[in-house]
Design a protein around this motif. Structure first.
Motif, PDB file in Angstrom:
ATOM      1  N   LEU A   1      41.736 -27.314 -17.006  1.00  0.00           N
ATOM      2  CA  LEU A   1      42.349 -26.491 -18.048  1.00  0.00           C
ATOM      3  C   LEU A   1      41.674 -25.128 -18.186  1.00  0.00           C
ATOM      4  O   LEU A   1      42.232 -24.222 -18.807  1.00  0.00           O
ATOM      5  CB  LEU A   1      42.286 -27.214 -19.396  1.00  0.00           C
ATOM      6  CG  LEU A   1      43.153 -28.465 -19.554  1.00  0.00           C
ATOM      7  CD1 LEU A   1      42.831 -29.171 -20.868  1.00  0.00           C
ATOM      8  CD2 LEU A   1      44.630 -28.112 -19.494  1.00  0.00           C
TER       9      LEU A   1
ATOM     10  N   ASP B   1      41.059 -22.621 -16.163  1.00  0.00           N
ATOM     11  CA  ASP B   1      41.650 -21.428 -15.559  1.00  0.00           C
ATOM     12  C   ASP B   1      43.121 -21.252 -15.940  1.00  0.00           C
ATOM     13  O   ASP B   1      43.835 -20.464 -15.322  1.00  0.00           O
ATOM     14  CB  ASP B   1      41.505 -21.472 -14.036  1.00  0.00           C
ATOM     15  CG  ASP B   1      42.228 -22.665 -13.419  1.00  0.00           C
ATOM     16  OD1 ASP B   1      42.624 -23.573 -14.181  1.00  0.00           O
ATOM     17  OD2 ASP B   1      42.396 -22.678 -12.183  1.00  0.00           O
ATOM     18  N   ARG B   2      43.569 -21.966 -16.960  1.00  0.00           N
ATOM     19  CA  ARG B   2      44.951 -21.842 -17.408  1.00  0.00           C
ATOM     20  C   ARG B   2      44.996 -21.188 -18.783  1.00  0.00           C
ATOM     21  O   ARG B   2      44.198 -21.509 -19.659  1.00  0.00           O
ATOM     22  CB  ARG B   2      45.629 -23.213 -17.472  1.00  0.00           C
ATOM     23  CG  ARG B   2      46.010 -23.780 -16.110  1.00  0.00           C
ATOM     24  CD  ARG B   2      46.428 -25.235 -16.244  1.00  0.00           C
ATOM     25  NE  ARG B   2      47.086 -25.722 -15.040  1.00  0.00           N
ATOM     26  CZ  ARG B   2      46.464 -26.036 -13.929  1.00  0.00           C
ATOM     27  NH1 ARG B   2      45.149 -25.906 -13.850  1.00  0.00           N
ATOM     28  NH2 ARG B   2      47.129 -26.475 -12.882  1.00  0.00           N
ATOM     29  N   THR B   3      45.945 -20.292 -18.966  1.00  0.00           N
ATOM     30  CA  THR B   3      46.149 -19.707 -20.288  1.00  0.00           C
ATOM     31  C   THR B   3      46.926 -20.702 -21.145  1.00  0.00           C
ATOM     32  O   THR B   3      47.536 -21.649 -20.635  1.00  0.00           O
ATOM     33  CB  THR B   3      46.935 -18.394 -20.192  1.00  0.00           C
ATOM     34  OG1 THR B   3      48.266 -18.679 -19.711  1.00  0.00           O
ATOM     35  CG2 THR B   3      46.259 -17.416 -19.240  1.00  0.00           C
ATOM     36  N   TYR B   4      46.930 -20.469 -22.451  1.00  0.00           N
ATOM     37  CA  TYR B   4      47.719 -21.338 -23.333  1.00  0.00           C
ATOM     38  C   TYR B   4      49.194 -21.284 -22.951  1.00  0.00           C
ATOM     39  O   TYR B   4      49.898 -22.297 -22.981  1.00  0.00           O
ATOM     40  CB  TYR B   4      47.547 -20.901 -24.789  1.00  0.00           C
ATOM     41  CG  TYR B   4      46.150 -21.064 -25.323  1.00  0.00           C
ATOM     42  CD1 TYR B   4      45.511 -22.302 -25.298  1.00  0.00           C
ATOM     43  CD2 TYR B   4      45.458 -19.981 -25.859  1.00  0.00           C
ATOM     44  CE1 TYR B   4      44.224 -22.452 -25.790  1.00  0.00           C
ATOM     45  CE2 TYR B   4      44.173 -20.122 -26.355  1.00  0.00           C
ATOM     46  CZ  TYR B   4      43.558 -21.357 -26.316  1.00  0.00           C
ATOM     47  OH  TYR B   4      42.284 -21.502 -26.797  1.00  0.00           O
TER      48      TYR B   4
ATOM     49  N   LYS C   1      41.260 -27.903 -24.122  1.00  0.00           N
ATOM     50  CA  LYS C   1      40.832 -26.677 -23.433  1.00  0.00           C
ATOM     51  C   LYS C   1      39.704 -25.996 -24.208  1.00  0.00           C
ATOM     52  O   LYS C   1      38.702 -25.556 -23.623  1.00  0.00           O
ATOM     53  CB  LYS C   1      42.017 -25.718 -23.283  1.00  0.00           C
ATOM     54  CG  LYS C   1      41.653 -24.350 -22.704  1.00  0.00           C
ATOM     55  CD  LYS C   1      42.880 -23.470 -22.559  1.00  0.00           C
ATOM     56  CE  LYS C   1      42.501 -22.038 -22.177  1.00  0.00           C
ATOM     57  NZ  LYS C   1      41.814 -21.969 -20.861  1.00  0.00           N
TER      58      LYS C   1
ATOM     59  N   PHE D   1      49.160 -30.764 -13.472  1.00  0.00           N
ATOM     60  CA  PHE D   1      47.779 -30.841 -13.927  1.00  0.00           C
ATOM     61  C   PHE D   1      46.930 -31.632 -12.935  1.00  0.00           C
ATOM     62  O   PHE D   1      46.057 -32.396 -13.304  1.00  0.00           O
ATOM     63  CB  PHE D   1      47.709 -31.485 -15.311  1.00  0.00           C
ATOM     64  CG  PHE D   1      48.251 -30.616 -16.402  1.00  0.00           C
ATOM     65  CD1 PHE D   1      47.609 -29.447 -16.758  1.00  0.00           C
ATOM     66  CD2 PHE D   1      49.421 -30.955 -17.054  1.00  0.00           C
ATOM     67  CE1 PHE D   1      48.108 -28.634 -17.760  1.00  0.00           C
ATOM     68  CE2 PHE D   1      49.928 -30.150 -18.058  1.00  0.00           C
ATOM     69  CZ  PHE D   1      49.269 -28.985 -18.411  1.00  0.00           C
TER      70      PHE D   1
ATOM     71  N   GLN E   1      53.938 -25.590 -18.527  1.00  0.00           N
ATOM     72  CA  GLN E   1      53.821 -26.784 -17.697  1.00  0.00           C
ATOM     73  C   GLN E   1      54.118 -28.057 -18.492  1.00  0.00           C
ATOM     74  O   GLN E   1      54.662 -29.019 -17.944  1.00  0.00           O
ATOM     75  CB  GLN E   1      52.431 -26.829 -17.063  1.00  0.00           C
ATOM     76  CG  GLN E   1      52.242 -25.721 -16.033  1.00  0.00           C
ATOM     77  CD  GLN E   1      50.816 -25.602 -15.528  1.00  0.00           C
ATOM     78  OE1 GLN E   1      49.900 -26.194 -16.079  1.00  0.00           O
ATOM     79  NE2 GLN E   1      50.629 -24.819 -14.479  1.00  0.00           N
TER      80      GLN E   1
ATOM     81  N   GLU F   1      50.515 -20.754 -20.013  1.00  0.00           N
ATOM     82  CA  GLU F   1      50.742 -21.539 -18.799  1.00  0.00           C
ATOM     83  C   GLU F   1      50.747 -23.030 -19.112  1.00  0.00           C
ATOM     84  O   GLU F   1      51.559 -23.791 -18.574  1.00  0.00           O
ATOM     85  CB  GLU F   1      49.661 -21.222 -17.763  1.00  0.00           C
ATOM     86  CG  GLU F   1      49.792 -19.844 -17.140  1.00  0.00           C
ATOM     87  CD  GLU F   1      48.599 -19.484 -16.267  1.00  0.00           C
ATOM     88  OE1 GLU F   1      48.762 -18.650 -15.361  1.00  0.00           O
ATOM     89  OE2 GLU F   1      47.492 -20.037 -16.497  1.00  0.00           O
ATOM     90  N   ILE F   2      49.853 -23.449 -19.993  1.00  0.00           N
ATOM     91  CA  ILE F   2      49.802 -24.865 -20.370  1.00  0.00           C
ATOM     92  C   ILE F   2      51.104 -25.276 -21.046  1.00  0.00           C
ATOM     93  O   ILE F   2      51.675 -26.327 -20.730  1.00  0.00           O
ATOM     94  CB  ILE F   2      48.601 -25.134 -21.305  1.00  0.00           C
ATOM     95  CG1 ILE F   2      47.292 -24.963 -20.537  1.00  0.00           C
ATOM     96  CG2 ILE F   2      48.685 -26.533 -21.906  1.00  0.00           C
ATOM     97  CD1 ILE F   2      46.052 -25.040 -21.407  1.00  0.00           C
TER      98      ILE F   2
END
Length: 262
Positions: A109, A111-114, A101, A9, A120, A116-117
């Protein structure tokens, strides 16, 4: 309270307060939508939250209700079962980041999908377990993090007195296991000499550390070592081949050579 900092992040540093009462085992995480589901035995979603916010009945039924030709299985990769207490941390971090988000508070946050979050978050938590940041702190201050149970070792003794086989199986390595079990046994942190005795081992027929569960159930090529409790050093074994070579009672003969495995 726990801290969250990760290169995943962009090295943002955040503090989250864990609400233990909010989470229970048995929930399902929909990582694709950032939702948390409580289902019944018929796979009907009784309750759903998006992050920490309840989802309306209409939206919940639209997303998860069965149709005349399809019943949700919740077995796809995007669904994660919360089977252990360890996953409460994952869930709380994920729910917190989902809310952040949605509020648009942090650009990193956006440009990240749920999904992807969540992935990570899992990588970050795994890293914390691997690099010692959690276990080293617990080992230094076990009285702060471990809850003593006066009935633990009397219970184990009653099992063995009844002729039952008792084993300890953990993903933790020997050094950490020894600290924790000695603290639970002596009900206080002990010195190095007392710790080397590992008197708690008398309550187990076998102790397996660094077990890599659940991988050990499906990977026949994982290495098996014998641990010397006195100093934690490892001795090579031939694993299953050595056990088979010892004959019909090979497993018992193998254990007689030392009860701690890695």
């Amino acid at each position: 309270m726990f801290f969250f900092s990760s290169t995943f992040f962009f090295s943002h540093f955040m503090i989250f307060h864990l609400n233990r009462k909010f989470w229970v085992r048995g929930l399902i995480i929909d990582t694709q939508r950032g939702n948390f589901l409580k289902i019944d035995r018929h796979k009907y979603v009784r309750l759903a939250y998006h992050g920490f916010n309840p989802i309306s009945s209409i939206t919940r039924k639209h997303l998860y209700s069965r149709t005349f030709n399809k019943v949700p299985s919740f077995t796809e990769k995007s669904f994660v079962n919360m089977d252990t207490l360890f996953q409460h941390v994952d869930a709380h971090l994920f729910a917190s980041l989902v809310d952040m988000k949605d509020r648009g508070e942090y650009e990193f946050l956006d440009d990240r999908t749920y999904e992807e979050i969540y992935r990570q978050v899992r990588q970050c938590v795994d890293l914390c377990h691997r690099d010692g940041v959690i276990k080293d702190e617990v080992a230094r201050n076990p009285e702060k993090y471990l809850v003593l149970d006066d009935g633990l070792f009397p219970m184990l003794k009653s099992y063995r007195d009844a002729g039952l086989k008792v084993f300890l199986l953990t993903n933790s390595y020997w050094e950490y296991t020894s600290v924790v079990m000695n603290y639970l046994f002596h009900k206080e942190k002990v010195g190095k000499e007392e710790q080397k005795k590992n008197s708690w081992l008398d309550y187990f027929d076998v102790c397996i550390v660094g077990s890599c569960k659940p991988a050990y159930l499906v990977d026949p090529y994982l290495n098996l070592f014998r641990v010397k409790p006195e100093d934690g050093s490892l001795l090579n074994t031939d694993g299953l081949f050595e056990i088979e070579a010892l004959g019909p009672d090979g497993a018992n003969k193998f254990l007689e050579q030392g009860k701690v495995r890695n």
